[in-house]
Design an enzyme around this catalytic site. Structure first.
Site, PDB file in Angstrom:
ATOM      1  N   LYS A 129      -5.042  15.329 -14.588  1.00  0.00           N
ATOM      2  CA  LYS A 129      -5.119  16.351 -15.625  1.00  0.00           C
ATOM      3  C   LYS A 129      -3.760  16.456 -16.339  1.00  0.00           C
ATOM      4  CE  LYS A 129      -9.312  17.044 -14.091  1.00  0.00           C
ATOM      5  NZ  LYS A 129      -9.663  17.936 -13.013  1.00  0.00           N
TER       6      LYS A 129
ATOM      7  N   TYR B  69     -13.166  24.098  -6.824  1.00  0.00           N
ATOM      8  CA  TYR B  69     -13.676  22.905  -7.514  1.00  0.00           C
ATOM      9  C   TYR B  69     -14.901  22.396  -6.740  1.00  0.00           C
ATOM     10  CZ  TYR B  69     -13.293  18.060  -9.228  1.00  0.00           C
ATOM     11  OH  TYR B  69     -13.522  16.829  -9.766  1.00  0.00           O
TER      12      TYR B  69
ATOM     13  N   ASP C  91      -5.119  24.187  -4.285  1.00  0.00           N
ATOM     14  CA  ASP C  91      -5.266  23.268  -5.410  1.00  0.00           C
ATOM     15  C   ASP C  91      -4.526  23.890  -6.596  1.00  0.00           C
ATOM     16  OD1 ASP C  91      -6.218  21.963  -7.755  1.00  0.00           O
ATOM     17  OD2 ASP C  91      -8.076  21.376  -6.747  1.00  0.00           O
TER      18      ASP C  91
ATOM     19  N   ARG D  31       0.819  -1.225   0.000  1.00  0.00           N
ATOM     20  CA  ARG D  31       0.000   0.000   0.000  1.00  0.00           C
ATOM     21  C   ARG D  31       0.846   1.265   0.000  1.00  0.00           C
ATOM     22  NH1 ARG D  31      -3.986  -2.022   3.870  1.00  0.00           N
ATOM     23  NH2 ARG D  31      -2.694  -1.045   5.444  1.00  0.00           N
TER      24      ARG D  31
HETATM   25  C1  LIG Z   1     -10.402  17.454 -11.788  1.00  0.00           C
HETATM   26  C2  LIG Z   1     -10.072  18.285 -10.619  1.00  0.00           C
HETATM   27  C3  LIG Z   1      -9.974  17.733  -9.353  1.00  0.00           C
HETATM   28  C4  LIG Z   1     -10.310  16.291  -9.071  1.00  0.00           C
HETATM   29  O1  LIG Z   1      -9.475  15.384  -9.716  1.00  0.00           O
HETATM   30  P1  LIG Z   1      -9.928  13.880 -10.043  1.00  0.00           P
HETATM   31  O2  LIG Z   1      -8.652  13.202 -10.334  1.00  0.00           O
HETATM   32  O3  LIG Z   1     -10.865  13.982 -11.196  1.00  0.00           O
HETATM   33  O4  LIG Z   1     -10.602  13.347  -8.807  1.00  0.00           O
HETATM   34  C5  LIG Z   1      -9.590  18.566  -8.319  1.00  0.00           C
HETATM   35  N1  LIG Z   1      -9.336  19.864  -8.515  1.00  0.00           N
HETATM   36  C6  LIG Z   1      -9.435  20.439  -9.726  1.00  0.00           C
HETATM   37  C7  LIG Z   1      -9.146  21.884  -9.879  1.00  0.00           C
HETATM   38  C8  LIG Z   1      -9.812  19.676 -10.816  1.00  0.00           C
HETATM   39  O5  LIG Z   1      -9.924  20.250 -12.017  1.00  0.00           O
END
Ligand SMILES: *Cc1c(COP(=O)(O)O)cnc(C)c1O
Length: 404
Positions: free
Chosen positions: A212, A116, A187, A63
């Site tokens: 992303k 988000y 973020d 893990r």
């Molecule tokens: C897509 C996104 C997330 C979440 O990511 P996932 O991998 O889809 O769970 C968090 N913050 C932002 C700004 C995002 O665009």
């Protein structure tokens, strides 16, 4: 090989590279999958368990992740300029991990109202049940100082924000929070970590949905949390263990593979998106474009001060208030796929849900009516994309005229 004092492009290529064994080996780290970690002898096992308990990045079970995970962690830590990185199975899991690791019953957290949107679901479905209070505020309009209470533990931000890309004054917000002993988490998904350094600007924790731009090919779910101290690394590591989280080695490998080319991909996303944003800003059917690299964007001055580049995201509001404009437009596009998420090589279009826009104070105070489309500008040729948009604007205008 020392990567100190090198440029980020060099670190992206070399960070976490495997050592050569017997003088030869692969360029990138291989996929190392495991559940059981085996030990040479019981004394080694005990010693490694002790190291792990004291907060060292040591794997004593699958893990925790082995070589592939550690290589990705090292590369992201280098990118974000942090102390250590923890992986999570998705971007949202990374956010939840940070919230659960830093907040306790009775605590208060201040969250930018433009974050988000699923963060609000974590609040409603989880934090509230554990007696944690989340308060949403407008970073542009509300004086942070007056919102901080004795039990405020965390300031949670995202800059530029989701959907409308509001740029926040992170250095000022973080300085205020730090004066009151409040942790700051940001973020950093929008910049891929390449064009923005939240930790250098005062945040304690930088989070990315590596799904992303880091992975970059729309085929992996991954989250990363980079912290500025050993104490935070230990806290987040303990919560990670308690939640039983685990990340697959194949997914860690794909993310690391994507990260190697982050700089060239983002440069092209940036150029293409700016070309599209300029085109949209001149278009008679568009009321407003949201993209901080555009000179007329309200966040442009802050963006120029704090960022070294822009991503491929562009939103725009239609001039025509017909609520079907966005869906008609999106259905007329040929090269843009319809879908959530973004950061892959391909272009995407998504209607911004009105209820999500309404969460943003900057939207409520603005026009607040027209439909909004969010585009992710991919690596296609920008002239093909602009031609596609031109065609969709014409089709939308015709359809709205016929239905009027
Ligand atoms: C897509 C996104 C997330 C979440 O990511 P996932 O991998 O889809 O769970 C968090 N913050 C932002 C700004 C995002 O665009």
């Amino acid at each position: 090989m020392s990567l100190d004092h090198t440029h980020v492009q060099t670190r992206l290529v070399h960070a976490g590279s495997p050592e050569l064994k017997n003088g030869a080996g692969p360029v990138n780290v291989p996929v190392v999958r495991t559940s059981t970690v085996r030990f040479a002898d019981t004394a080694t096992q005990a010693a490694l368990n002790t190291l792990r308990a004291s907060g060292d990045r040591v794997a004593t079970y699958g893990r925790h992740g082995l070589d592939t995970h550690q290589a990705l962690e090292a590369a992201v830590t280098s990118l974000e300029g942090g102390y250590r990185t923890v992986l999570a199975p998705s971007g949202l899991a990374a956010i939840t991990l940070v919230l659960l690791a830093t907040l306790e019953p009775g605590d208060h957290a201040l969250v930018a109202d433009s974050v988000y949107s699923p963060v609000r679901k974590v609040d409603k479905s989880l934090l509230r049940r554990y007696g944690i209070e989340v308060e949403y505020f407008s970073p542009a309009r509300d004086a942070l100082e007056r919102l901080i209470r004795p039990n405020t533990r965390l300031l949670y931000l995202e800059s530029p924000s989701s959907l409308l890309f509001e740029v926040l004054d992170l250095p000022a917000l973080a300085a205020t929070a730090r004066r009151h002993g409040v942790l700051v988490a940001a973020d950093n998904t929008w910049s891929g970590g390449l064009y923005y350094q939240p930790l250098a600007l005062g945040a304690n924790i930088s989070i990315q949905a590596a799904t992303k731009y880091l992975a970059g090919h729309s085929d992996v779910m991954m989250g990363v949390v980079t912290v500025d101290s050993a104490a935070l690394a230990q806290k987040i590591g303990q919560t990670y263990d308690a939640l039983g989280l685990s990340v697959g080695a194949d997914d860690a490998y794909l993310t690391l593979r994507g990260l190697r080319t982050l700089d060239v991909r983002l440069a092209r996303h940036q150029d293409n998106a700016l070309a599209v944003a300029r085109y949209l800003a001149r278009h008679e059917d568009v009321a407003r474009v949201f993209h901080p690299a555009l000179e007329q964007d309200p966040g442009h001055a802050l963006w120029r001060r704090d960022f070294s580049g822009a991503s491929g995201l562009v939103s725009f509001a239609f001039g025509n208030p017909d609520p079907t404009a966005a869906s008609r437009f999106i259905d007329a596009l040929r090269y843009f796929s319809i879908g959530a998420s973004w950061g892959g090589y391909e272009s995407l279009a998504l209607e911004a849900a009105p209820e999500r826009l309404a969460e943003h104070s900057i939207w409520r105070q603005g026009p607040g009516q027209q439909s909004v489309v969010r585009l992710h500008i991919g690596l296609e040729h920008p002239q093909d994309l602009i031609g596609d948009l031109e065609h969709a604007f014409a089709a939308t205008r015709d359809a709205l005229r016929r239905s009027a």
